[in-house]
Scaffold this motif. Structure first.
Motif, PDB file in Angstrom:
ATOM      1  N   ILE A 128       6.225   4.450   1.502  1.00 40.02           N
ATOM      2  CA  ILE A 128       6.262   3.510   2.630  1.00 40.02           C
ATOM      3  C   ILE A 128       6.423   2.076   2.113  1.00 40.02           C
ATOM      4  O   ILE A 128       7.160   1.271   2.679  1.00 40.02           O
ATOM      5  N   HIS A 129       5.712   1.770   1.023  1.00 37.31           N
ATOM      6  CA  HIS A 129       5.710   0.386   0.538  1.00 37.31           C
ATOM      7  C   HIS A 129       6.889   0.074  -0.386  1.00 37.31           C
ATOM      8  O   HIS A 129       7.186  -1.093  -0.625  1.00 37.31           O
ATOM      9  N   GLU A 130       7.528   1.127  -0.861  1.00 35.15           N
ATOM     10  CA  GLU A 130       8.599   0.955  -1.840  1.00 35.15           C
ATOM     11  C   GLU A 130       9.639  -0.062  -1.372  1.00 35.15           C
ATOM     12  O   GLU A 130      10.055  -0.939  -2.114  1.00 35.15           O
ATOM     13  N   LYS A 131       9.998   0.063  -0.097  1.00 41.39           N
ATOM     14  CA  LYS A 131      11.086  -0.802   0.383  1.00 41.39           C
ATOM     15  C   LYS A 131      10.686  -2.278   0.474  1.00 41.39           C
ATOM     16  O   LYS A 131      11.539  -3.150   0.538  1.00 41.39           O
ATOM     17  N   TYR A 132       9.363  -2.552   0.461  1.00 45.03           N
ATOM     18  CA  TYR A 132       8.917  -3.957   0.498  1.00 45.03           C
ATOM     19  C   TYR A 132       8.721  -4.513  -0.911  1.00 45.03           C
ATOM     20  O   TYR A 132       8.443  -5.696  -1.070  1.00 45.03           O
ATOM     21  N   GLY A 133       8.792  -3.658  -1.905  1.00 45.68           N
ATOM     22  CA  GLY A 133       8.593  -4.099  -3.287  1.00 45.68           C
ATOM     23  C   GLY A 133       7.140  -4.375  -3.619  1.00 45.68           C
ATOM     24  O   GLY A 133       6.819  -5.009  -4.619  1.00 45.68           O
ATOM     25  N   GLY A 134       6.233  -3.948  -2.771  1.00 42.47           N
ATOM     26  CA  GLY A 134       4.798  -4.165  -3.003  1.00 42.47           C
ATOM     27  C   GLY A 134       4.038  -3.663  -1.787  1.00 42.47           C
ATOM     28  O   GLY A 134       4.652  -3.170  -0.841  1.00 42.47           O
TER      29      GLY A 134
END
Ligand code: KG4
Ligand code: ZN
Length: 359
Positions: free
Chosen positions: A34-40
């Motif tokens: 889930i967080h991968e696309k936000y880079g954090g």
């Protein structure tokens, strides 16, 4: 004591059942994708994901342990440190369960969980790993880099910590600068292995020669960024592995050097590592080599999942608290995002410590 434990401090929704140090069940729902696309990790996204998953993670943990709630002696939950709105989800659930099942609550510091992860066993009680205090602990995760004296059960003293980024955070940022996804630690590890763990670029090792047990990684990060900006696209592709490897070598050289200094200052040579970065094969190799050269004894969490965030380690730390009657009333159990283990009051802690040991 049989403990039901919950951890929602960051981006894993985790529940577990332990009996003393034995893990009867451990369920971790990772939000990494889930967080991968936000880079954090995005706190609001983490909170929503925890809220959606917590009930199912809790029921799975109970079902896998094949226990009825009546068999549970207490409920342990991470109080901090972590993301406030994420911690809240776990604490609210723990309070609800405590009321529904009529069980006492235990508040656990996430970092003491990472320390006890070293002594967490499988359901058959393996590995045995008896306690032989004191230990020097290096905690290396995405949010923390700390050197801690683990003097006795539940007795900790932080003697060094990062003044800016944590080691895991530095690796995450370096990976992002190279265009890779979160979490960056495993990416950097793989690239470095492909480069033969070379140290071609010899990046700065902040504070390495200073007489401090604190860490700093932001200068290293800046040096890395400048180096990347120096390179044209083709060279960057060609040098990617050597860059990642040199960055990792710089971070790990600092971790080793500060541990060496802590050993000198405290006289403690029994060393534990914990936290996500401690799973790294290169770091383990370097620590084992250092241990061989200096006569240290070094130990890592015994199973891979125990390096990362999980509720089993919270349950084990919670069991030691419950055995000592250290409970908390639900109305007093507030989340503490900046909760810290006790820090040293007087330096040199070593002198105090050595005297105790000799007497
Ligand atoms: O302990 P953890 O799961 O969560 C926190 O409490 O922060 O640690 C996560 C950190 C991340 O920064 C991640 O990049 C790092 O651990 N990590 C690694 C490796 N796997 C995860 N660092 C180095 N090498 C790895 N193989
Ligand atoms: Zn953690």
């Amino acid at each position: 004591m049989t403990i039901f434990a919950i951890d929602t401090s960051c981006d894993e929704t985790a529940a577990a059942v332990v009996e003393g140090r034995k893990v009867l069940s451990s369920v971790v729902y990772s939000q990494v994708l889930i967080h991968e696309k936000y880079g954090g990790v995005m706190p609001s996204v983490a909170k929503r994901a925890h809220a959606e998953r917590i009930d199912s993670v809790v029921s799975q943990a109970l079902a896998k342990a094949r226990l009825m709630p009546s068999a549970i002696d207490a409920i342990a939950v991470t109080q901090g440190p972590g993301l406030a709105i994420a911690l809240e989800v776990g604490i609210a659930k723990a309070c609800k369960l405590a009321a529904a099942w009529g069980k006492p609550l235990v508040a656990v510091n996430h970092m003491e969980g990472h320390i006890y992860s070293n002594f967490t066993q499988n359901s058959r009680g393996s590995p045995i790993r008896d306690f032989d205090f004191p230990y020097l602990v290096l905690l290396v995760s995405g949010g923390h880099t700390e050197l801690v004296i683990f003097r006795e059960h539940l007795d900790y003293e932080v003697i060094g910590r990062t003044v800016d980024d944590a080691a895991g955070e530095a690796l995450d940022k370096a990976s992002k600068m190279l265009g890779f996804s979160y979490p960056g630690g495993p990416v950097i590890e793989r690239l470095a292995e492909e480069a033969g763990n070379t140290d071609k670029y010899i990046f700065p090792r902040p504070l390495i020669n200073r007489d401090t047990l604190n860490f700093s990684f932001s200068g290293l990060k800046t040096a890395f960024l400048y180096k990347i900006k120096d390179l044209d696209e083709e060279s960057l592709v060609n040098e990617m592995r050597a860059l990642a490897s040199s960055f990792q070598e710089a971070v790990f050289a600092v971790l080793i050097a500060k541990t060496r200094l802590a050993v000198q200052k405290t006289g403690i040579t029994r060393i534990l590592l914990g936290g996500g970065v401690s799973v790294n094969r290169r770091l383990r190799y370097l620590f084992r080599r250092e241990a061989r050269l200096n006569g240290w004894w070094v130990q890592f969490p015994p199973f891979k999942y125990l390096n990362f965030d999980n509720a089993a380690m919270i349950g084990v730390a919670g069991a030691f608290k419950a055995e000592r009657g250290i409970f908390v009333k639900p109305e007093m159990l507030d989340r503490k995002p900046r909760l810290s283990l006790p820090a040293f009051v007087t330096m040199p802690a070593d002198m105090k410590f050595m005297k105790q040991r000799e007497s």
